[in-house]
Design an enzyme around this catalytic site. Structure first.
Site, PDB file in Angstrom:
ATOM      1  N   LYS A  99       0.873  -1.182   0.000  1.00  0.00           N
ATOM      2  CA  LYS A  99       0.000   0.000   0.000  1.00  0.00           C
ATOM      3  C   LYS A  99       0.901   1.220   0.000  1.00  0.00           C
ATOM      4  O   LYS A  99       2.042   1.158   0.476  1.00  0.00           O
ATOM      5  CB  LYS A  99      -0.875   0.019   1.261  1.00  0.00           C
ATOM      6  CG  LYS A  99      -2.122   0.851   1.125  1.00  0.00           C
ATOM      7  CD  LYS A  99      -3.126   0.164   0.207  1.00  0.00           C
ATOM      8  CE  LYS A  99      -4.547   0.490   0.468  1.00  0.00           C
ATOM      9  NZ  LYS A  99      -5.434  -0.585  -0.027  1.00  0.00           N
TER      10      LYS A  99
HETATM   11  N1  GLU Z   1      -7.096  -0.329  -3.536  1.00  0.00           N
HETATM   12  C1  GLU Z   1      -7.793  -1.538  -3.803  1.00  0.00           C
HETATM   13  C2  GLU Z   1      -7.809  -2.428  -2.570  1.00  0.00           C
HETATM   14  O1  GLU Z   1      -7.688  -1.975  -1.465  1.00  0.00           O
HETATM   15  C3  GLU Z   1      -7.282  -2.241  -5.051  1.00  0.00           C
HETATM   16  C4  GLU Z   1      -5.830  -2.627  -5.007  1.00  0.00           C
HETATM   17  C5  GLU Z   1      -5.298  -3.140  -6.340  1.00  0.00           C
HETATM   18  O2  GLU Z   1      -6.057  -3.226  -7.287  1.00  0.00           O
HETATM   19  O3  GLU Z   1      -4.100  -3.421  -6.383  1.00  0.00           O
HETATM   20  O4  GLU Z   1      -8.021  -3.609  -2.660  1.00  0.00           O
END
Ligand code: GLU
Length: 407
Positions: A99
């Site tokens: 993240k």
């Molecule tokens: N931000 C989204 C999540 O928390 C998608 C992450 C992604 O597609 O890599 O799952």
């Protein structure tokens, strides 16, 4: 981070993993904190804190979104990267978890400022991202525009076009059909399955959705199409009830910046929306919205977590005592990363799928995960959240054991 660690501790205990496993699983592998300078349109230069956390790379390159929000800090970014790790393992995607983000209120940026900030953040984290290393995607406060700028910044530095470095891109730059709606589509599928388990007919079932961003909006659209009744939605300014259709409320909020005040609706607070007498409650805003304070008043029989970490452990315990079925975040909102995976595969192959292929594959992967969670919950007599964590955590632990420790 306390919530994520408590959930991990429980899973490790329930799986009877060793202290070595706990030490390995509870530690983020790589953390990068950067200063992101931004030249504002009026010439002032401001500094923002940026992060990229690669929590795990045991099962593949790390994967996860980039958040632009004033409240993010390292602790929360690590927690969200940990959740991505279990989410990817639970859905059997060949990824670790990551993240990132910048502590900035994206609403205060002009388009040009947003572009400069996105590009500078990308260039600061450039050494550790890449299609084989770590693949960012949209999250709170970012969208396909930011992904286009990230892809361009990375590609200009590489000297050639690298679409697979991020997912959630516009279709013409190598994005996937169905990615925009994917998280909402997955939340909708999870809702139908949650209702099935509780024996409630989805036709006409009532739903309240907290949060009307990318996740809340597309969830509402999908559920309305499936015949459920969306009775209330909210955004940061508050909630409304009494509208005729999701499209109508979306049009109003696009024009005015909020759902609050739409003609013919009644206004609710963000706490009141949690306490409506509905079949399904979908928290699709930020973390920690269902707590020991808000959980006791909840009347919904099924909760489907569109947001990441919307429920604290204390809130969770209260919901369990009440017999509420909670479809946990790492399952309910995994549609986004599942279709991100499809996008990455398509970019690697330079071969693009039809919308029907995306839909069918999403359905297959998500339904498998839902059934595995349901089965584990029954056979081990644990909640769906515990089952989902047990499945995700055990797969990462097993991969780690098989790879062995270097040197
Ligand atoms: N931000 C989204 C999540 O928390 C998608 C992450 C992604 O597609 O890599 O799952």
């Amino acid at each position: 981070m306390a919530t994520a660690l408590a959930q991990l501790r429980r899973a490790v205990d329930q799986l009877q993993l060793s202290d070595n496993d706990w030490n390995t699983l509870s530690t983020p592998r790589r953390i990068l904190e950067v200063a992101v300078p931004l030249r504002r349109d009026d010439g002032r230069v401001e500094m923002y804190k940026g992060y990229r956390v690669q929590y795990s790379t045991t099962r593949g390159p790390s994967k996860g979104g980039v958040r632009f929000h004033q409240d993010i800090d390292l602790d929360e970014t690590v927690a969200l990267a940990m959740l991505m790790t279990w989410k990817c393992a639970l859905t059997n995607l060949p990824y670790g978890g990551a993240k990132g983000g910048v502590a900035v209120d994206a609403h205060t940026l002009s388009l040009a400022e947003n572009e400069r900030l996105t590009r500078r953040y990308t260039s600061e984290i450039l050494p550790i991202i890449g299609p084989e290393r770590d693949i960012p995607a949209p999250d709170v406060g970012t969208d396909e525009r930011n992904m286009a700028w990230m892809m361009d910044t990375y590609s200009v530095n590489a000297g050639f076009s690298v679409p697979g470095v991020v997912t959630g891109k516009p279709i013409v730059l190598g994005g996937s059909l169905g990615r925009t709606t994917a998280t909402g589509d997955g939340v909708a599928i999870s809702t139908i399955e949650g209702l099935r388990v509780r024996g409630i007919n989805p036709q006409g079932a009532t739903v309240a959705i907290q949060g009307f961003g990318k996740v809340g909006y597309w969830t509402a659209i999908a559920l309305e199409k499936m015949g459920l009744k969306i009775v209330a939605v909210s955004d940061v300014k508050g909630g409304v009830t009494g509208f005729k259709s999701v499209a109508e409320i979306f049009e109003y909020s696009t024009k005015t910046g909020s759902v609050v005040g739409a003609p013919g609706t009644d206004t609710l607070t963000n706490e009141e929306i949690l306490h409506l007498d509905v079949d399904v409650l979908i928290p699709a805003a930020l973390a920690d919205s269902i707590t020991e304070k808000t959980a006791p008043g909840i009347k919904a029989r099924v909760i489907v977590e569109g947001a990441n970490a919307p429920t604290t452990p204390e809130g969770d315990a209260i919901l369990n005592d009440k017999g509420v079925l909670v479809v946990p975040d790492i399952l309910a909102n995994s549609g986004g990363v599942i279709v991100s995976y499809f996008e990455w595969v398509q970019d690697k192959q330079n071969f693009f799928w039809t919308a029907a292929e995306v839909r069918e594959n999403l359905n297959q992967i998500l339904m498998k995960a839902i059934h595995e969670v349901e089965e584990t919950s029954k056979s081990k007599n644990v909640t769906w959240r515990e089952a989902a964590h047990m499945l995700g955590v055990s797969r990462v632990a097993e991969a780690h054991r098989l790879r062995g420790l270097y040197p």
